[in-house]
Design a protein around this motif. Structure first.
Motif, PDB file in Angstrom:
ATOM      1  N   ARG A  53       4.194  25.328  -6.102  1.00 28.57           N
ATOM      2  CA  ARG A  53       4.650  25.984  -7.371  1.00 28.57           C
ATOM      3  C   ARG A  53       4.368  25.559  -8.681  1.00 28.57           C
ATOM      4  O   ARG A  53       3.788  26.091  -9.402  1.00 28.57           O
ATOM      5  CB  ARG A  53       6.180  26.559  -6.962  1.00 28.57           C
ATOM      6  N   SER A  83       6.975  29.354 -12.697  1.00 27.69           N
ATOM      7  CA  SER A  83       8.304  29.070 -12.779  1.00 27.69           C
ATOM      8  C   SER A  83       9.146  29.639 -11.162  1.00 27.69           C
ATOM      9  O   SER A  83       8.416  30.450 -10.778  1.00 27.69           O
ATOM     10  CB  SER A  83       8.875  29.795 -13.837  1.00 27.69           C
ATOM     11  N   GLN A  84      10.338  29.293 -11.453  1.00 26.72           N
ATOM     12  CA  GLN A  84      11.190  29.970 -10.155  1.00 26.72           C
ATOM     13  C   GLN A  84      11.031  31.436 -10.254  1.00 26.72           C
ATOM     14  O   GLN A  84      11.046  32.126  -9.363  1.00 26.72           O
ATOM     15  CB  GLN A  84      12.519  29.237  -9.810  1.00 26.72           C
ATOM     16  N   GLN A  85      11.123  31.845 -11.389  1.00 22.89           N
ATOM     17  CA  GLN A  85      11.428  33.220 -11.695  1.00 22.89           C
ATOM     18  C   GLN A  85      10.036  33.861 -11.428  1.00 22.89           C
ATOM     19  O   GLN A  85       9.971  35.035 -10.782  1.00 22.89           O
ATOM     20  CB  GLN A  85      11.953  33.621 -12.946  1.00 22.89           C
ATOM     21  N   GLY A 127       9.401  39.166  -4.520  1.00 22.40           N
ATOM     22  CA  GLY A 127      10.673  40.251  -4.609  1.00 22.40           C
ATOM     23  C   GLY A 127      11.898  39.690  -4.238  1.00 22.40           C
ATOM     24  O   GLY A 127      12.633  40.244  -3.498  1.00 22.40           O
ATOM     25  N   VAL A 128      12.376  38.384  -4.637  1.00 24.50           N
ATOM     26  CA  VAL A 128      13.598  37.850  -4.382  1.00 24.50           C
ATOM     27  C   VAL A 128      14.292  37.502  -5.763  1.00 24.50           C
ATOM     28  O   VAL A 128      13.464  37.444  -6.729  1.00 24.50           O
ATOM     29  CB  VAL A 128      13.729  36.754  -3.341  1.00 24.50           C
ATOM     30  N   SER A 129      15.549  36.830  -5.649  1.00 26.04           N
ATOM     31  CA  SER A 129      16.039  36.471  -7.036  1.00 26.04           C
ATOM     32  C   SER A 129      15.656  35.146  -7.190  1.00 26.04           C
ATOM     33  O   SER A 129      15.172  34.314  -6.244  1.00 26.04           O
ATOM     34  CB  SER A 129      17.540  36.621  -6.673  1.00 26.04           C
ATOM     35  N   ARG A 130      15.862  34.674  -8.326  1.00 26.69           N
ATOM     36  CA  ARG A 130      15.128  33.150  -8.671  1.00 26.69           C
ATOM     37  C   ARG A 130      16.316  32.281  -7.988  1.00 26.69           C
ATOM     38  O   ARG A 130      15.825  31.302  -7.459  1.00 26.69           O
ATOM     39  CB  ARG A 130      15.511  33.007 -10.317  1.00 26.69           C
ATOM     40  N   GLN A 131      17.431  32.603  -7.846  1.00 19.14           N
ATOM     41  CA  GLN A 131      18.359  31.736  -7.195  1.00 19.14           C
ATOM     42  C   GLN A 131      18.308  31.429  -5.812  1.00 19.14           C
ATOM     43  O   GLN A 131      18.175  30.438  -5.262  1.00 19.14           O
ATOM     44  CB  GLN A 131      19.793  32.361  -7.200  1.00 19.14           C
ATOM     45  N   THR A 132      17.428  32.617  -5.124  1.00 18.61           N
ATOM     46  CA  THR A 132      16.796  32.487  -3.547  1.00 18.61           C
ATOM     47  C   THR A 132      15.890  31.289  -3.512  1.00 18.61           C
ATOM     48  O   THR A 132      15.865  30.459  -2.743  1.00 18.61           O
ATOM     49  CB  THR A 132      16.530  33.770  -3.040  1.00 18.61           C
ATOM     50  N   ASN A 161      15.472  29.046  -5.823  1.00 15.86           N
ATOM     51  CA  ASN A 161      16.165  27.546  -5.905  1.00 15.86           C
ATOM     52  C   ASN A 161      17.031  27.148  -4.836  1.00 15.86           C
ATOM     53  O   ASN A 161      16.651  25.776  -4.636  1.00 15.86           O
ATOM     54  CB  ASN A 161      16.957  27.751  -7.228  1.00 15.86           C
ATOM     55  N   PRO A 181      14.973  30.575   4.746  1.00 13.02           N
ATOM     56  CA  PRO A 181      14.339  31.593   4.870  1.00 13.02           C
ATOM     57  C   PRO A 181      14.053  32.259   6.102  1.00 13.02           C
ATOM     58  O   PRO A 181      13.811  31.682   6.813  1.00 13.02           O
ATOM     59  CB  PRO A 181      13.297  31.684   3.775  1.00 13.02           C
ATOM     60  N   THR A 182      13.748  33.405   6.149  1.00 13.82           N
ATOM     61  CA  THR A 182      13.534  34.201   7.463  1.00 13.82           C
ATOM     62  C   THR A 182      11.854  34.101   7.394  1.00 13.82           C
ATOM     63  O   THR A 182      11.289  33.418   6.384  1.00 13.82           O
ATOM     64  CB  THR A 182      13.646  35.582   7.299  1.00 13.82           C
ATOM     65  N   LEU A 235      10.169  36.166   4.666  1.00 12.90           N
ATOM     66  CA  LEU A 235      10.095  35.443   3.251  1.00 12.90           C
ATOM     67  C   LEU A 235       9.006  34.258   3.187  1.00 12.90           C
ATOM     68  O   LEU A 235       8.401  34.258   2.302  1.00 12.90           O
ATOM     69  CB  LEU A 235      11.451  35.152   2.895  1.00 12.90           C
TER      70      LEU A 235
END
Lengths: 65, 315
Positions: free
Chosen positions: A10, A16-18, A25-30, A32, A41-42, A45
């Motif tokens: 990355r 960035s993570q964002q 299509g996921v959240s930044r926290q995911t 992270n 993750p599946t 993902l």
């Protein structure tokens, strides 16, 4: 266990993570949580992340002991 | 996948409908309220006789049966013969008895068959009273077996069922709102909050059985358990970054929660000023406000941590 390969891939693309989170299509926290090794993750993902970073599953998620 | 969601929705809807309809219909058809009547009768005691104006009280049709409780007050030595009969008295009285001063008289009246009920009062002196004018007071409470129908619970039932359809559709049709990690975290939070609500219900049920008069109303108890479960779910979800959806704005949710908390406290104060703090709606609004403040504080703290996390990508 931390996924440093994902973090490095990355960073190599200057994302960035964002940015990566928005792309798959996921959240930044995911993202992270995956990098920190807190969440497994599946395969769906994993493939989405690989496609977003232009890497293969082996390159990002295969852990050679 | 769609079939599974449809099945989940249908099963949930059947459960909610069964409970809400049962309670709604049971409440809509309920026993008529007790009727209370009180009046005084002047009685003149003369040598060897008493003079009074015969009093009778008529009640509208009360159904099949009724229970009459008569309490009287007046001078000792003055009792009252009571005759209870249906309609115009063509069948004679069906219950009669003597009401002593200060001793409540209870009569179970059967066979009214939907007719009016008349009660005739005849004061009787035992001869111990000196000649003078007296007054006897009567208090009547009549409970009937008649069932009456009220439309309000039925309207509330229909509104609640419509709300249940909306909520269950919203919960089941959240495609893309949360990612896979968030869905797993929300599932865990839902399981925990479900257990919290079950434990609260069991605890309240057992405690209420252990005391003769439970101080909390059904409304208060159910609302408190519901809001505690929802708050637990929201806080646990947010701790795991799963309360706010991917495309939702955290700031919007934070402001909304603080506004709702403030509105709950204001509502609680207004109800308490108008009807007293012992009124269950005031206490419930206060508890809702406390839960919303707890959630708002958690959201605020998490927002601060989030901002730092967005900056250095560590949280």
């Amino acid at each position: 266990m931390k996924n440093l390969k994902l973090k490095a891939a990355r960073a190599a693309l200057d994302m960035s993570q964002q940015d990566l989170a928005d792309k798959v299509g996921v959240s930044r926290q995911t993202i992270n949580s995956i990098e920190k090794g807190d969440y497994n993750p599946t395969i769906k993902l994993c493939i989405a992340i690989c496609k977003a970073l232009g890497k293969t599953l082996d390159e990002l998620f295969w852990d050679e002991m | 996948m769609k079939n599974k969601k449809l099945a989940t929705f249908l099963i949930s809807m059947v459960m909610v409908t069964a409970v809400v309809l049962t309670i709604g219909l049971t409440t809509a058809i309920h026993p008529a309220e007790d009727q209370n009547v009180s009046f005084n009768v002047p009685v003149d005691v003369e040598e060897g006789t008493i003079v009074y104006e015969e009093q009778s009280v008529r009640f509208e049709p009360l159904g099949e049966d009724a229970v009459v409780i008569i309490d009287s007050n007046g001078p000792d030595g003055l009792s009252t013969e009571v005759h209870i009969y249906p309609g115009n008295g063509e069948d004679g009285d069906i219950v009669s008895g003597t009401v002593q001063v200060g001793e409540p008289f209870t009569a179970e009246v059967e066979g009214l068959d939907g007719r009016d009920m008349n009660i005739v009062f005849e004061p009787v002196s035992d001869g111990s009273l000196s000649p003078a004018s007296y007054e006897v007071g009567y208090e009547l409470t009549v409970s009937s077996s008649e069932k009456v129908f009220s439309g309000a619970p039925l309207v509330v039932t229909i509104v609640l069922l419509a709300f249940a359809v909306f909520m269950l559709l919203t919960v089941n049709m959240n495609d893309g709102k949360f990612d896979e990690r968030q869905l797993a975290a929300r599932g865990e939070a839902a399981m925990n909050s479900f257990m919290v609500s079950v434990l609260c219900c069991v605890a309240i049920g057992l405690i209420s059985k252990g005391v003769s008069s439970f101080p909390l109303s059904v409304y208060e108890t159910t609302m408190v358990v519901a809001i505690v479960a929802v708050t637990t779910f929201a806080i646990l979800s947010d701790i795991n970054d799963a309360y706010i959806g991917i495309k939702e704005r955290r700031r919007k949710m934070l402001i909304l929660t603080w506004v709702m908390a403030f509105a709950s406290f204001t509502g609680a104060c207004m109800i308490a000023v108008g009807m007293g703090f012992s009124y269950d709606m005031a206490r419930t609004a206060l508890i809702v406000g406390v839960c919303l403040v707890l959630l708002a504080i958690e959201l605020t703290v998490k927002t601060i941590i989030e901002k730092r996390g967005d900056r250095d990508e560590e949280s």
